[in-house]
Design a protein around this motif. Structure first.
Motif, mmCIF file in Angstrom:
data_model
loop_
_atom_site.group_PDB
_atom_site.id
_atom_site.type_symbol
_atom_site.label_atom_id
_atom_site.label_comp_id
_atom_site.label_asym_id
_atom_site.label_seq_id
_atom_site.Cartn_x
_atom_site.Cartn_y
_atom_site.Cartn_z
ATOM 1 N N LEU A 1 -0.012 4.501 6.817
ATOM 2 C CA LEU A 1 -0.118 5.284 8.045
ATOM 3 C C LEU A 1 -1.549 5.267 8.589
ATOM 4 N N ALA A 2 -2.531 5.403 7.698
ATOM 5 C CA ALA A 2 -3.933 5.378 8.125
ATOM 6 C C ALA A 2 -4.296 4.026 8.729
ATOM 7 N N TYR A 3 -3.847 2.941 8.100
ATOM 8 C CA TYR A 3 -4.112 1.594 8.613
ATOM 9 C C TYR A 3 -3.502 1.415 10.008
ATOM 10 N N LEU A 4 -2.277 1.877 10.182
ATOM 11 C CA LEU A 4 -1.604 1.716 11.473
ATOM 12 C C LEU A 4 -2.299 2.512 12.568
ATOM 13 N N HIS A 5 -2.756 3.720 12.234
ATOM 14 C CA HIS A 5 -3.527 4.502 13.203
ATOM 15 C C HIS A 5 -4.791 3.736 13.623
ATOM 16 N N ASP A 6 -5.458 3.115 12.644
ATOM 17 C CA ASP A 6 -6.672 2.346 12.940
ATOM 18 C C ASP A 6 -6.377 1.165 13.858
ATOM 19 N N ILE A 7 -5.276 0.464 13.597
ATOM 20 C CA ILE A 7 -4.931 -0.711 14.400
ATOM 21 C C ILE A 7 -4.556 -0.291 15.818
ATOM 22 N N LYS A 8 -3.845 0.806 15.942
ATOM 23 C CA LYS A 8 -3.509 1.303 17.279
ATOM 24 C C LYS A 8 -4.785 1.658 18.047
ATOM 25 N N PHE A 9 -5.720 2.297 17.363
ATOM 26 C CA PHE A 9 -6.989 2.652 18.005
ATOM 27 C C PHE A 9 -7.762 1.402 18.410
ATOM 28 N N PHE A 10 -7.732 0.375 17.554
ATOM 29 C CA PHE A 10 -8.402 -0.888 17.862
ATOM 30 C C PHE A 10 -7.792 -1.520 19.120
ATOM 31 N N CYS A 11 -6.477 -1.516 19.220
ATOM 32 C CA CYS A 11 -5.797 -2.088 20.386
ATOM 33 C C CYS A 11 -6.114 -1.299 21.656
ATOM 34 N N GLU A 12 -6.170 0.024 21.530
ATOM 35 C CA GLU A 12 -6.530 0.858 22.687
ATOM 36 C C GLU A 12 -7.964 0.583 23.116
ATOM 37 N N TYR A 13 -8.832 0.345 22.145
ATOM 38 C CA TYR A 13 -10.231 0.006 22.445
ATOM 39 C C TYR A 13 -10.305 -1.306 23.216
ATOM 40 N N LEU A 14 -9.526 -2.302 22.796
ATOM 41 C CA LEU A 14 -9.529 -3.602 23.485
ATOM 42 C C LEU A 14 -9.173 -3.441 24.962
ATOM 43 N N ILE A 15 -8.219 -2.553 25.232
ATOM 44 C CA ILE A 15 -7.738 -2.360 26.606
ATOM 45 C C ILE A 15 -8.720 -1.542 27.445
ATOM 46 N N LYS A 16 -9.224 -0.447 26.877
ATOM 47 C CA LYS A 16 -10.022 0.508 27.654
ATOM 48 C C LYS A 16 -11.517 0.188 27.705
ATOM 49 N N GLU A 17 -12.024 -0.419 26.639
ATOM 50 C CA GLU A 17 -13.480 -0.567 26.528
ATOM 51 C C GLU A 17 -13.975 -2.006 26.634
ATOM 52 N N THR A 18 -13.078 -2.968 26.717
ATOM 53 C CA THR A 18 -13.503 -4.379 26.771
ATOM 54 C C THR A 18 -12.696 -5.133 27.828
ATOM 55 N N ALA A 19 -13.095 -6.384 28.032
ATOM 56 C CA ALA A 19 -12.348 -7.275 28.930
ATOM 57 C C ALA A 19 -11.514 -8.270 28.125
ATOM 58 N N LEU A 20 -11.286 -7.947 26.841
ATOM 59 C CA LEU A 20 -10.586 -8.871 25.954
ATOM 60 C C LEU A 20 -9.074 -8.854 26.159
ATOM 61 N N VAL B 1 0.839 -1.199 0.000
ATOM 62 C CA VAL B 1 0.000 0.000 0.000
ATOM 63 C C VAL B 1 0.875 1.250 0.000
ATOM 64 N N LEU B 2 0.279 2.374 -0.386
ATOM 65 C CA LEU B 2 0.984 3.649 -0.375
ATOM 66 C C LEU B 2 1.307 4.066 1.057
ATOM 67 N N PRO B 3 2.379 4.848 1.254
ATOM 68 C CA PRO B 3 2.758 5.259 2.603
ATOM 69 C C PRO B 3 1.634 5.917 3.401
ATOM 70 N N MET B 4 0.854 6.793 2.769
ATOM 71 C CA MET B 4 -0.230 7.454 3.498
ATOM 72 C C MET B 4 -1.320 6.463 3.894
ATOM 73 N N THR B 5 -1.588 5.481 3.029
ATOM 74 C CA THR B 5 -2.569 4.440 3.355
ATOM 75 C C THR B 5 -2.030 3.569 4.484
#
Length: 380
Positions: free
Chosen positions: A58-77, A52-56
């Motif tokens: 970067l967007a994917y990585l931001h999404d994955i980081k947000f997903f991981c933060e969600y797992l920690i803060k908003e779930t018991a997963l 993928v292009l560098p900007m894409t």
């Protein structure tokens, strides 16, 4: 005193230093996020680098980081204190229903800081990208045999409006003229805006004409250099997506506007820092204009053309749409317009061909119910 190391460019490619530096900055941001994520995602990181292009990326990585933060803060997963510490075993316990809950959470959520609460609301297009980021990650983990199951088949579909269903927003020709009159004469500006306009009117005019004539992307215009322009040959060079170099022919209007700015308004190189000496469009501080500064400039002038509030002005991308619709409206070949705009698929250009600027106005022109009612009474 310890400080951040200065980055120097050792550039042996044909690209200007600022283009190479821009690519480096994006890649550096990607690498910084990767360091904050679990190490078992290395195969996913490698997949993004190669596909993928560098900007894409970067967007994917931001999404994955947000997903991981969600797992920690908003779930018991996950019981991890931070994304980097999430285990592969915890990831293996995630099911499609958990990802669907994450996407639903992304529709509307709030982030609290010490002084404020920010509410984020995302449309289906953004949600679809977040789902795509997570899907690509889970598929790659399954291909790498790190997960027992491919759970992506259970992800809920997200309906994104088809391109043909979306309203194309672009300036009409008369609105373009009002906007260009404003930048030329300083009309419809506030007292404070006029003070800045006195110092930047030639720069602003050149920016708007480049957007309107060539349909440049914001990043393409922001990275333009003085050395990008060869006036004797009547052309200038831009760098497209995937680092593709493209020579664009200069017409008379753009040539006059850019030369007028360079010769009569742009700061002298002797007053600039080395890193900004070749930058075409400079801020009043003598630095290369940021994308945000250019975006705000465009919003200001388009709001004048539209006779609306500054907040409701158009983005640079809508000037790109204006260029496309205007070129096609003047009878130019759709394939020629595709080449100029750098659309990968001609179907994208066809959307602008199908867009008839005044069709709605023509449809309702003869449906003046209230005028007919009142005029009918007068006739009686």
């Amino acid at each position: 005193m310890g400080g951040q190391k200065q980055i120097k460019v050792h550039n042996k490619s044909s690209k200007p230093d600022n283009i190479v530096m821009k690519e480096h900055e994006i890649i550096h941001q990607c690498e910084e996020i990767e360091h904050e994520l679990p190490r078992f995602l290395r195969g996913f990181f490698a997949y993004l680098r190669g596909n993928v292009l560098p900007m894409t990326r970067l967007a994917y990585l931001h999404d994955i980081k947000f997903f991981c933060e969600y797992l920690i803060k908003e779930t018991a997963l996950s019981e991890a204190p931070c994304p980097k510490d999430i285990t592969l075993l915890e990831f293996d316990e995630i099911r499609a229903v958990d990802v669907n809950a994450f996407i639903d959470y992304c529709r509307r959520y709030k982030v609290e800081t010490k002084g404020s609460i920010v509410v984020y609301e995302n449309n289906n297009k953004t949600l679809a990208r977040k789902k795509s980021s997570v899907s690509v990650m889970f598929k790659q983990l399954y291909r790498d045999e790190l997960l027992k199951k491919n759970i992506t088949d259970g992800f809920d579909p997200i309906r994104v409006p088809k391109a043909t269903e979306r309203e194309i927003k672009a300036l009409q020709d008369d609105e373009v003229m009002i906007m260009l009159d404003a930048v030329a004469a300083g009309s419809h500006l506030t007292k404070k805006e006029r003070q800045f306009w006195e110092k930047t009117k030639k720069r602003d005019k050149a920016i708007l004409l480049l957007f309107l004539t060539y349909g440049l992307r914001l990043s393409e215009l922001q990275q333009l250099n003085v050395s990008s322009f060869n006036f004797s040959r009547g052309e200038f060079t831009i760098y497209r997506k995937r680092g593709k170099e493209s020579n664009m022919p200069l017409n008379q209007s753009v040539t006059l506007a850019v030369r007028d700015y360079i010769e009569d308004e742009r700061a002298d190189d002797s007053k600039l820092e080395e890193i900004h000496k070749d930058a075409l469009f400079l801020s009043l501080q003598g630095k290369r204009m940021t994308e945000r500064q250019i975006r705000e400039l465009v919003k200001k002038y388009t709001s004048i053309g539209l006779a609306t509030s500054r907040k409701s002005g158009y983005s640079p991308h809508k000037l790109r749409a204006t260029a496309a619709t205007s070129l096609i409206g003047r009878g130019n070949s759709i394939f020629d317009v595709q080449a100029l705009m750098d659309h990968e698929q001609v179907t994208t250009t066809q959307l602008y061909a199908a867009h008839k600027m005044n069709v709605k106005r023509e449809l309702v022109k003869d449906m003046e119910w209230e005028l007919e009612r009142t005029e009918g009474k007068k006739k009686k």
